[in-house]
Design a protein around this motif. Structure first.
Motif, PDB file in Angstrom:
ATOM      1  N   GLU A  50      10.802 -15.379  -7.228  1.00  0.00           N
ATOM      2  CA  GLU A  50      11.867 -15.395  -5.365  1.00  0.00           C
ATOM      3  C   GLU A  50      11.296 -15.393  -4.506  1.00  0.00           C
ATOM      4  OE1 GLU A  50      14.612 -16.480  -6.679  1.00  0.00           O
ATOM      5  OE2 GLU A  50      14.917 -16.391  -8.635  1.00  0.00           O
ATOM      6  N   SER A  51       9.813 -14.857  -4.783  1.00  0.00           N
ATOM      7  CA  SER A  51       9.083 -14.570  -3.698  1.00  0.00           C
ATOM      8  C   SER A  51       8.741 -15.815  -2.724  1.00  0.00           C
ATOM      9  CB  SER A  51       7.545 -14.122  -3.718  1.00  0.00           C
ATOM     10  OG  SER A  51       7.012 -14.399  -2.557  1.00  0.00           O
ATOM     11  N   CYS A  52       9.192 -16.340  -1.252  1.00  0.00           N
ATOM     12  CA  CYS A  52       8.664 -17.464  -0.760  1.00  0.00           C
ATOM     13  C   CYS A  52       7.479 -17.989  -0.763  1.00  0.00           C
ATOM     14  CB  CYS A  52      10.153 -17.756   0.268  1.00  0.00           C
ATOM     15  SG  CYS A  52       8.884 -17.185   1.633  1.00  0.00           S
ATOM     16  N   GLY A  53       6.557 -16.561  -0.507  1.00  0.00           N
ATOM     17  CA  GLY A  53       5.306 -17.560  -0.568  1.00  0.00           C
ATOM     18  C   GLY A  53       4.879 -16.821   0.506  1.00  0.00           C
ATOM     19  N   LYS A  54       5.293 -17.491   1.344  1.00  0.00           N
ATOM     20  CA  LYS A  54       5.244 -17.407   3.074  1.00  0.00           C
ATOM     21  C   LYS A  54       3.973 -16.237   3.389  1.00  0.00           C
ATOM     22  CE  LYS A  54       6.485 -17.914   7.640  1.00  0.00           C
ATOM     23  NZ  LYS A  54       6.776 -19.916   8.134  1.00  0.00           N
ATOM     24  N   CYS A  55       4.183 -14.949   3.429  1.00  0.00           N
ATOM     25  CA  CYS A  55       3.434 -14.472   3.393  1.00  0.00           C
ATOM     26  C   CYS A  55       3.009 -13.466   2.589  1.00  0.00           C
ATOM     27  CB  CYS A  55       4.423 -12.851   3.913  1.00  0.00           C
ATOM     28  SG  CYS A  55       5.015 -11.609   3.872  1.00  0.00           S
ATOM     29  N   PHE A  56       1.342 -12.601   2.274  1.00  0.00           N
ATOM     30  CA  PHE A  56       0.656 -12.247   1.237  1.00  0.00           C
ATOM     31  C   PHE A  56       0.996 -10.973   1.230  1.00  0.00           C
ATOM     32  CE2 PHE A  56      -3.040 -15.085   4.001  1.00  0.00           C
ATOM     33  CZ  PHE A  56      -2.603 -15.510   3.333  1.00  0.00           C
ATOM     34  N   PRO A  57       1.485  -9.931   1.573  1.00  0.00           N
ATOM     35  CA  PRO A  57       2.054  -8.942   1.135  1.00  0.00           C
ATOM     36  C   PRO A  57       2.878  -8.476  -0.279  1.00  0.00           C
ATOM     37  CG  PRO A  57       1.258  -8.591   3.426  1.00  0.00           C
ATOM     38  CD  PRO A  57       1.514 -10.299   3.005  1.00  0.00           C
ATOM     39  N   CYS A  58       3.780  -9.511   0.038  1.00  0.00           N
ATOM     40  CA  CYS A  58       4.954 -10.739  -1.066  1.00  0.00           C
ATOM     41  C   CYS A  58       4.374 -10.957  -2.514  1.00  0.00           C
ATOM     42  CB  CYS A  58       6.449 -10.521  -0.606  1.00  0.00           C
ATOM     43  SG  CYS A  58       7.098 -11.427  -1.898  1.00  0.00           S
ATOM     44  N   ARG A  59       3.710 -12.504  -1.583  1.00  0.00           N
ATOM     45  CA  ARG A  59       3.794 -12.749  -3.020  1.00  0.00           C
ATOM     46  C   ARG A  59       2.324 -12.628  -3.736  1.00  0.00           C
ATOM     47  NH1 ARG A  59       1.188 -18.268  -0.050  1.00  0.00           N
ATOM     48  NH2 ARG A  59      -0.806 -17.857  -0.704  1.00  0.00           N
ATOM     49  N   LEU A  95       6.672 -10.188   6.114  1.00  0.00           N
ATOM     50  CA  LEU A  95       7.422 -10.573   6.748  1.00  0.00           C
ATOM     51  C   LEU A  95       9.385 -10.491   7.006  1.00  0.00           C
ATOM     52  CD1 LEU A  95       7.839 -12.727   9.225  1.00  0.00           C
ATOM     53  CD2 LEU A  95       7.687 -14.760   6.930  1.00  0.00           C
ATOM     54  N   CYS A  96       9.952 -10.323   5.766  1.00  0.00           N
ATOM     55  CA  CYS A  96      10.762 -10.180   5.512  1.00  0.00           C
ATOM     56  C   CYS A  96      11.549  -8.810   4.480  1.00  0.00           C
ATOM     57  CB  CYS A  96      12.228 -11.313   4.975  1.00  0.00           C
ATOM     58  SG  CYS A  96      11.950 -11.822   3.295  1.00  0.00           S
ATOM     59  N   ALA A  97      12.492  -8.428   4.215  1.00  0.00           N
ATOM     60  CA  ALA A  97      13.092  -7.887   3.656  1.00  0.00           C
ATOM     61  C   ALA A  97      12.998  -7.968   1.557  1.00  0.00           C
ATOM     62  CB  ALA A  97      14.252  -7.136   3.839  1.00  0.00           C
ATOM     63  N   LEU A  98      12.397  -8.728   1.221  1.00  0.00           N
ATOM     64  CA  LEU A  98      12.074  -9.272  -0.113  1.00  0.00           C
ATOM     65  C   LEU A  98      10.607  -8.333  -0.262  1.00  0.00           C
ATOM     66  CD1 LEU A  98      13.097 -10.441  -2.778  1.00  0.00           C
ATOM     67  CD2 LEU A  98      11.793 -12.008  -2.078  1.00  0.00           C
ATOM     68  N   GLY A  99       9.782  -8.945   0.125  1.00  0.00           N
ATOM     69  CA  GLY A  99       8.717  -8.038  -0.371  1.00  0.00           C
ATOM     70  C   GLY A  99       8.550  -6.517   0.294  1.00  0.00           C
ATOM     71  N   GLY A 100       9.620  -6.270   1.894  1.00  0.00           N
ATOM     72  CA  GLY A 100       8.954  -5.461   2.673  1.00  0.00           C
ATOM     73  C   GLY A 100      10.475  -4.704   2.008  1.00  0.00           C
ATOM     74  N   TYR A 142      16.972 -17.028  -5.222  1.00  0.00           N
ATOM     75  CA  TYR A 142      17.768 -15.913  -4.095  1.00  0.00           C
ATOM     76  C   TYR A 142      16.823 -16.405  -2.763  1.00  0.00           C
ATOM     77  CZ  TYR A 142      18.117 -11.026  -3.678  1.00  0.00           C
ATOM     78  OH  TYR A 142      18.274  -9.710  -2.813  1.00  0.00           O
ATOM     79  N   ILE A 143      15.837 -15.951  -2.701  1.00  0.00           N
ATOM     80  CA  ILE A 143      15.728 -15.913  -0.851  1.00  0.00           C
ATOM     81  C   ILE A 143      16.545 -17.102   0.163  1.00  0.00           C
ATOM     82  CG2 ILE A 143      13.780 -17.864  -0.896  1.00  0.00           C
ATOM     83  CD1 ILE A 143      13.323 -14.282   0.509  1.00  0.00           C
ATOM     84  N   CYS A 144      16.772 -17.745  -0.295  1.00  0.00           N
ATOM     85  CA  CYS A 144      17.869 -18.695   0.605  1.00  0.00           C
ATOM     86  C   CYS A 144      18.901 -17.925   0.623  1.00  0.00           C
ATOM     87  CB  CYS A 144      18.605 -20.237  -0.328  1.00  0.00           C
ATOM     88  SG  CYS A 144      17.447 -21.114  -0.636  1.00  0.00           S
TER      89      CYS A 144
HETATM   90  S1  SF4 Z   1       8.844 -10.737   2.252  1.00  0.00           S
HETATM   91 FE1  SF4 Z   1       7.278 -12.940   3.095  1.00  0.00          FE
HETATM   92  S2  SF4 Z   1       6.783 -13.693   0.331  1.00  0.00           S
HETATM   93 FE2  SF4 Z   1       8.450 -12.298   0.152  1.00  0.00          FE
HETATM   94  S3  SF4 Z   1      10.738 -13.842   0.595  1.00  0.00           S
HETATM   95 FE3  SF4 Z   1       9.647 -12.436   2.584  1.00  0.00          FE
HETATM   96  S4  SF4 Z   1       8.452 -13.786   3.791  1.00  0.00           S
HETATM   97 FE4  SF4 Z   1       8.907 -14.797   1.851  1.00  0.00          FE
END
Ligand code: SF4
Ligand SMILES: Cc1cc2nc3c(=O)[nH]c(=O)nc-3n(C[C@H](O)[C@H](O)[C@H](O)COP(=O)(O)O)c2cc1C
Length: 550
Positions: free
Chosen positions: A476-485, A522-527, A306-308
């Motif tokens: 689906e989290s890409c794992g780049k940032c902690f708040p989402c991962r 970092l992006c609108a998935l976690g945010g 999904y993150i793609c």
């Molecule tokens: S919020 Fe962060 S960990 Fe989640 S998908 Fe976006 S960059 Fe990746």
């Protein structure tokens, strides 16, 4: 993201593409073997760990999916429609449980009961015809209603392609600046969620120095409930392709990349056929109509992530890197695919461009409401009496969409999840306050997003839906940032615990968790996930009280 890896991947251009090669390697057995991965790493001068890291990211390349024959749609629409358990059971009986996997989402939200077998998607009553499906005699054609309210730009009967491409010839006789001026005047804003004006993006990429530039069509429509991009690629593909060609001409890009999710096999096939038609007609290639302008296409099928759909993850994906979201700036228009100036736009955004160029920016700007000009495609799911794709002028009341276009609901509904998993959860009491445009949704603290509608029936527990949203984001989290991962996984655990073991949730800590996701991601998935969760807490408080500490 590694700029070095972007350069290394770019050495081979688009002809031999690392990401595409991974998909090819997986075709035989479902997941590439280690030796082949090493050879690819060597060929592209990537580290073995990089290629392994990429491979392990995608659902379709994971060893867990090795050898699976048939896949159940695990998207939100089939979930709330309650079709998944029956489909799982029937497929397991037919194929054995080790052969049945999951995919998200097949875009058959208009009739649900969706599954994927042998390269094709099926839905509705198809599960009752597995014998015919296995013998390949069951019709693959689905049907859904296509309607409109107001001006039609994207849903009118397609013109004969040869006549349609007269516009291309006409456009190449104008300067890129003249076309850009029309696009800016149109106020056309991105339909993929963020609503950014396309004119500014094209101008930025045009003004960034460089000989190699790219226009990328984001056809990774991963939002469960949305199938409007699929509609465009399967029924109106020339609007999309000409839109990309015009965008390419305006910004000076000679390559157009369509990143199309593999969950939409027919979209990929139809687009390939259309591109071949353009090539045979001489509408693409070198020195088109003697204009000196070159343009060609490349299709990159996704591999289940999904993150793609997030534009920077998408670019890393095409490069064969692990698709982690990139920090901006630099923006893709400055440093995008292979570090070159790149414009990434949604399918629907691009499909509007031919209308703007043909009729002028002012004609487009005159449609819609305020800063939301033009029309919007809305996808209605199987809970509507007349599910389908509807093109409505921006500003059309939601009530009209539900009652006049969708013709109301088949059964009582308590909420609609509008705009994908990161969109707002709209209770029925808010219908009268909303119209289909960016501003009204934002002012009511919802999100228009891609304007897909997934219904939650009266008997569907809101706690189950919240659990599903956390689980989806954690997966689906890409794992780049902690708040989402971490946040999405902790959230999922909390809801599961509250449901299963009666571990009531501390409301203050829960609010802390979603606030951290909201402001720290970092992006609108976690945010974005906190939006529907907060809506649920606000509008379905009574139903959720038992799961929280007093
Ligand atoms: S919020 Fe962060 S960990 Fe989640 S998908 Fe976006 S960059 Fe990746
Ligand atoms: C998690 C996530 C998923 C996204 N998925 C899509 C998608 O499937 N299709 C899309 O066009 N945009 C998607 N976007 C938005 C893109 O990042 C980007 O804004 C869009 O492709 C730009 O095109 P537009 O300006 O035409 O909307 C997604 C964004 C996020 C954060």
């Amino acid at each position: 993201m590694s700029k070095n890896l972007s350069e290394l991947s770019g050495r081979k251009g688009l002809d031999k593409n690392l990401f595409e090669e991974l998909g090819v390697l997986a075709r035989e057995s479902g997941t590439p073997n280690a030796k082949d991965l090493d050879l690819l790493a060597e060929e592209f001068l990537f580290g073995k760990a990089n290629v392994f890291g990429t491979t392990s990211f995608y659902d379709f390349l994971r060893p867990q999916n090795k050898g699976k024959k048939v896949f159940v749609c695990n998207g939100s629409s089939c979930l709330t429609a309650g079709t998944q358990n029956n489909i799982h059971a029937a497929l397991q009986k037919e194929f054995g449980s080790d052969q049945v996997g999951e995919m998200c989402c097949l875009g058959r939200c208009h009739e649900n009961g969706a599954f994927h077998y042998n390269g094709s998607n099926y839905s509705g009553q198809a599960i009752a015809h597995l014998d015919d499906i296995k013998r390949d005699v069951y019709p693959k054609q689905e049907s859904y209603y296509v309607g409109s309210y107001g001006q039609q730009i994207l849903t009118s009967t397609p013109q004969d392609p040869t006549a349609f491409y007269a516009l291309w010839k006409h456009a190449l006789n104008q300067t890129p600046d003249a076309l850009l001026a029309e696009l800016k005047a149109s106020g056309l804003r991105g339909r993929g969620g963020a609503g950014f004006p396309i004119g500014f993006k094209l101008e930025s990429a045009k003004n960034t120095p460089g000989t190699a530039k790219f226009v990328v069509c984001n056809a990774d429509e991963g939002d469960p409930g949305a199938y409007s991009d699929r509609y465009l690629l399967e029924q109106q593909v020339h609007l999309v392709l000409l839109g990309m060609m015009l965008a390419g001409y305006v910004m000076g890009a000679s390559a157009g990349v369509l990143y199309i999710r593999a969950e939409y096999p027919k979209s990929i096939e139809n687009t390939r056929i259309a591109i071949e038609f353009l090539r045979q007609k001489g509408y693409i290639g070198k020195d088109i109509f003697g204009s000196g302008f070159n343009f060609d296409f490349k299709i990159i099928p996704g591999l289940g992530a999904y993150i793609c759909g997030e534009e920077t993850a998408l670019l890393s994906s095409i490069e064969g890197q692990r698709p982690e979201v990139r920090v901006r700036p630099p923006y893709p228009t400055q440093q995008g695919l292979f570090n070159k100036p790149t414009v990434v736009n949604n399918v629907e955004t691009l499909a509007n461009i031919p209308y703007v160029i043909k009729n002028g920016g002012a004609a487009f700007a005159a449609l819609g409401k305020g800063k939301s000009s033009g029309t919007k495609l809305v996808s209605l799911d199987g809970f509507f009496n007349r599910p389908g794709i509807y093109e409505v002028e921006m500003g059309t009341p939601l009530k009209v969409v539900i009652e006049e276009l969708g013709m109301g609901f088949k059964s009582p509904i308590k909420a609609m999840h509008i705009g994908g998993p990161l969109g707002g959860l709209v209770p029925m009491s808010k219908i009268g306050d909303l119209s289909i445009d960016f501003e009204t949704f934002a002012s009511q603290k919802f999100l228009l997003g891609h304007a897909s509608v997934v219904c939650l029936p009266n008997d569907y527990p809101i706690i189950d839906y919240i659990e599903h949203l956390f689980q989806f984001t954690a997966h689906e989290s890409c794992g780049k940032c902690f708040p989402c991962r971490l946040g999405s996984t902790r959230g999922h655990e909390l809801i599961k615990g509250a449901k299963g073991d009666g571990d009531k949730i501390d409301a203050v800590l829960f609010d802390d968790l979603i606030t951290t996701m909201e402001i720290g991601s970092l992006c609108a998935l976690g945010g974005g996930l906190p939006l529907p969760i907060r809506n649920a807490l606000q509008y379905f408080k009574e139903e959720l009280i038992p799961y929280f500490q007093a």
